[in-house]
Design a protein around this motif. Structure first.
Motif, PDB file in Angstrom:
ATOM      1  N   LEU A 148       0.779  -1.243   0.000  1.00  0.00           N
ATOM      2  CA  LEU A 148       0.000   0.000   0.000  1.00  0.00           C
ATOM      3  C   LEU A 148       0.811   1.295   0.000  1.00  0.00           C
ATOM      4  N   ASP A 149       2.100   1.244  -0.264  1.00  0.00           N
ATOM      5  CA  ASP A 149       2.845   2.504  -0.389  1.00  0.00           C
ATOM      6  C   ASP A 149       3.992   2.364  -1.383  1.00  0.00           C
ATOM      7  N   LEU A 150       3.729   1.694  -2.491  1.00  0.00           N
ATOM      8  CA  LEU A 150       4.763   1.519  -3.508  1.00  0.00           C
ATOM      9  C   LEU A 150       4.989   2.834  -4.252  1.00  0.00           C
ATOM     10  N   LYS A 151       6.236   3.304  -4.251  1.00  0.00           N
ATOM     11  CA  LYS A 151       6.613   4.561  -4.909  1.00  0.00           C
ATOM     12  C   LYS A 151       8.129   4.574  -5.054  1.00  0.00           C
ATOM     13  N   PRO A 152       8.674   5.437  -5.905  1.00  0.00           N
ATOM     14  CA  PRO A 152      10.135   5.451  -6.109  1.00  0.00           C
ATOM     15  C   PRO A 152      10.925   5.686  -4.822  1.00  0.00           C
ATOM     16  N   ILE A 221       4.815   2.607 -11.509  1.00  0.00           N
ATOM     17  CA  ILE A 221       6.277   2.491 -11.498  1.00  0.00           C
ATOM     18  C   ILE A 221       6.790   2.147 -12.894  1.00  0.00           C
ATOM     19  N   LEU A 222       6.106   1.266 -13.598  1.00  0.00           N
ATOM     20  CA  LEU A 222       6.510   0.923 -14.968  1.00  0.00           C
ATOM     21  C   LEU A 222       6.474   2.160 -15.863  1.00  0.00           C
ATOM     22  N   PHE A 223       5.413   2.935 -15.778  1.00  0.00           N
ATOM     23  CA  PHE A 223       5.307   4.160 -16.574  1.00  0.00           C
ATOM     24  C   PHE A 223       6.454   5.104 -16.233  1.00  0.00           C
ATOM     25  N   TYR A 224       6.749   5.243 -14.951  1.00  0.00           N
ATOM     26  CA  TYR A 224       7.817   6.120 -14.461  1.00  0.00           C
ATOM     27  C   TYR A 224       9.181   5.696 -15.011  1.00  0.00           C
ATOM     28  N   LEU A 225       9.450   4.412 -15.001  1.00  0.00           N
ATOM     29  CA  LEU A 225      10.742   3.909 -15.458  1.00  0.00           C
ATOM     30  C   LEU A 225      10.926   4.095 -16.963  1.00  0.00           C
ATOM     31  N   VAL A 226       9.944   3.690 -17.721  1.00  0.00           N
ATOM     32  CA  VAL A 226      10.082   3.712 -19.177  1.00  0.00           C
ATOM     33  C   VAL A 226      10.119   5.136 -19.722  1.00  0.00           C
ATOM     34  N   THR A 227       9.400   6.053 -19.075  1.00  0.00           N
ATOM     35  CA  THR A 227       9.322   7.436 -19.561  1.00  0.00           C
ATOM     36  C   THR A 227      10.337   8.355 -18.905  1.00  0.00           C
ATOM     37  N   ASP A 228      11.374   7.773 -18.297  1.00  0.00           N
ATOM     38  CA  ASP A 228      12.464   8.567 -17.702  1.00  0.00           C
ATOM     39  C   ASP A 228      11.988   9.497 -16.596  1.00  0.00           C
ATOM     40  N   GLY A 229      11.066   8.991 -15.776  1.00  0.00           N
ATOM     41  CA  GLY A 229      10.678   9.737 -14.576  1.00  0.00           C
ATOM     42  C   GLY A 229       9.384  10.508 -14.675  1.00  0.00           C
ATOM     43  N   ALA A 230       8.631  10.357 -15.770  1.00  0.00           N
ATOM     44  CA  ALA A 230       7.324  11.011 -15.864  1.00  0.00           C
ATOM     45  C   ALA A 230       6.330  10.296 -14.951  1.00  0.00           C
ATOM     46  N   THR A 231       5.357  11.038 -14.443  1.00  0.00           N
ATOM     47  CA  THR A 231       4.313  10.453 -13.616  1.00  0.00           C
ATOM     48  C   THR A 231       2.955  10.678 -14.280  1.00  0.00           C
ATOM     49  N   LEU A 232       2.010   9.842 -13.940  1.00  0.00           N
ATOM     50  CA  LEU A 232       0.688   9.918 -14.543  1.00  0.00           C
ATOM     51  C   LEU A 232      -0.025  11.207 -14.129  1.00  0.00           C
ATOM     52  N   ARG A 233      -0.721  11.836 -15.069  1.00  0.00           N
ATOM     53  CA  ARG A 233      -1.490  13.035 -14.744  1.00  0.00           C
ATOM     54  C   ARG A 233      -2.583  12.712 -13.725  1.00  0.00           C
TER      55      ARG A 233
END
Length: 329
Positions: A148-152, A221-233
Motif C-alpha cells: 500500500l505505499d509503492l513509490k520510487p 512504477i513501470l510508466f515512471y521507469l520507461v518514460t524517464d521519470g514522468a508520472t501519470l497526470r
C-alpha cells in the motif's frame, strides 16, 4: 534531535551516526558506522515530531515500526534479493530503531541522476526491475500483507548489482482483514480504491483495498521507469486534491469529474510510453509492454492481474524472450 557522532545501541551492536540521508514526519534515516565495521542505514523515529504528536498518533507510529520489524525479521536469507535486509533492531531513547543494509539511494534520486547525465533506464532494464519489484510484492503478499505505499522513494537501488529492493514496510496491512480501513499511503501513487473512499461522499466510510491495489502502483512504477521519470497526470490530480482538501480530496476530485474517475492513463500518455519504449535500445516488445501497463492500471481491481505469476508472464512477453516466457508460465 540527533547529531552526527551520536551512538545508538541496538540488540546486536553499536552504531555511530554519520549523516542524515532522508527524513519525514514519521522517521529519519541516517548513514551510520557499525562498531564491528561497515556502514548501515539506521532508521529512527523522528523524536521532535513524536513529542508533539497526540497519544493515538504516537501509538500508531510505534505500531508501524513494530510491523516493519516483525515483517523483516520473519524473512528468510534469500528474500534479501528483492527486499532490504534487516541487520539489527531495538530501541533508542525509548523509541524503535532499525539497522538496515545501506544501498545507493532511492529510485527517485537515481532517476534524477541518470536524467542529469543524459542516460536512460530503457525498456529492458525497466522490465527487469519491474520483475524484481513484483517478486518483492509477492513475498509481502505471501506473508499475508498488502504493501500500500509503492513509490520510487521506497525502492532502493543497488547500482553495483544493477538491482532494486523494496523498503519501508510500516504501511503493511493484513490481507486477512478484508474490511474497510482508514486512509493511508501516498496520494501521488495510489490505486483508485485507495484514494477514493467506498462512499464517495464520506471519507469516514473508509477504503477497500487488497493485494491488487499494489499492482496498480506497480503499473505507475513501470510508466515512471520507461518514460524517464514522468508520472501519470491522474496521480498528479490526486496529489493536488489531497494537498488542497485533505480527507475530502477523493470526494472533491470525483465532483470535479461529475462523479467519474479522472482518466487513469490518457491516450497521449500511452502514446508517449510507447514512443519511449520504441526509443530504447536492445530487445523488448513495446506493444506488449503497453499491454502490461494497461493491465496493471485497470480501474477495477478485478480487471488487474490476479497474482504475481500472471504479472511475470506479462513481463516475459514484453521482454520478448521465449525462454523467459516459458519459465514464467
Amino acid at each position: 534531535m540527533y547529531d552526527s557522532g551520536d551512538i545508538v545501541t541496538l540488540a546486536h551492536g553499536q552504531y555511530r551516526l554519520c549523516e542524515q540521508l532522508a527524513g519525514s514526519a514519521y522517521g529519519l534515516v541516517w548513514r551510520a558506522e557499525a562498531a564491528s565495521g561497515g556502514a548501515v542505514a539506521l532508521k529512527l523515529v523522528n523524536r521532535e515530531q513524536m513529542e508533539r504528536a497526540p497519544l493515538d498518533v504516537r501509538a500508531r507510529w510505534r505500531e508501524c515500526a513494530a510491523r516493519e520489524i516483525g515483517f523483516l525479521s520473519s524473512l528468510a536469507p534469500w528474500d534479501a534479493r528483492h527486499i532490504v535486509r534487516l541487520l539489527d533492531h531495538g530501541e533508542h531513547a525509548g523509541l524503535p530503531a532499525l539497522a538496515l543494509e545501506l544501498l545507493d539511494g532511492d529510485l527517485a534520486s537515481y532517476m534524477a541522476e541518470q536524467n542529469g547525465a543524459g542516460r536512460r533506464i530503457g525498456l529492458v532494464r525497466s522490465l527487469a526491475w519491474l520483475g524484481q519489484v513484483n517478486a518483492a510484492l509477492a513475498k509481502v503478499h505471501q506473508h499475508g500483507w498488502r504493501y500500500l505505499d509503492l513509490k520510487p522513494g521506497n525502492l532502493l537501488v543497488d547500482a553495483g548489482a544493477g538491482t532494486v529492493k523494496l523498503a519501508d514496510f510500516g504501511t503493511n496491512r493484513s490481507l486477512v482483514d478484508a474490511g474497510l480501513h482508514s486512509y493511508l499511503g501516498t496520494a501521488s501513487w495510489q490505486a483508485p480504491e485507495q484514494f477514493f473512499p467506498l462512499d464517495s461522499a464520506h471519507a469516514s466510510a473508509g477504503y477497500l483495498t487488497d493485494a491488487r491495489s499494489d499492482y496498480f502502483a506497480l503499473g505507475a512504477i513501470l510508466f515512471y521507469l520507461v518514460t524517464d521519470g514522468a508520472t501519470l497526470r491522474y496521480h498528479g490530480a490526486c496529489a493536488q486534491a489531497y494537498r488542497e482538501h485533505g480527507a475530502q480530496a477523493g470526494a472533491r476530485l470525483r465532483a470535479a469529474w461529475n462523479g467519474a474517475l479522472p482518466p487513469l492513463l490518457a491516450e497521449d500518455e500511452a502514446a508517449h510510453f510507447l514512443d519511449c519504449a520504441h526509443a530504447a535500445d536492445g530487445p523488448g516488445r513495446p506493444a506488449a509492454a503497453l499491454a502490461l501497463l494497461r493491465a496493471l492500471l485497470a480501474a477495477r481491481p478485478q480487471d488487474r492481474p490476479r497474482h504475481a505469476l500472471e504479472i511475470s508472464r506479462l513481463i516475459a512477453a514484453a521482454q520478448g524472450d521465449p525462454a523467459l516466457a516459458r519459465r514464467a508460465a
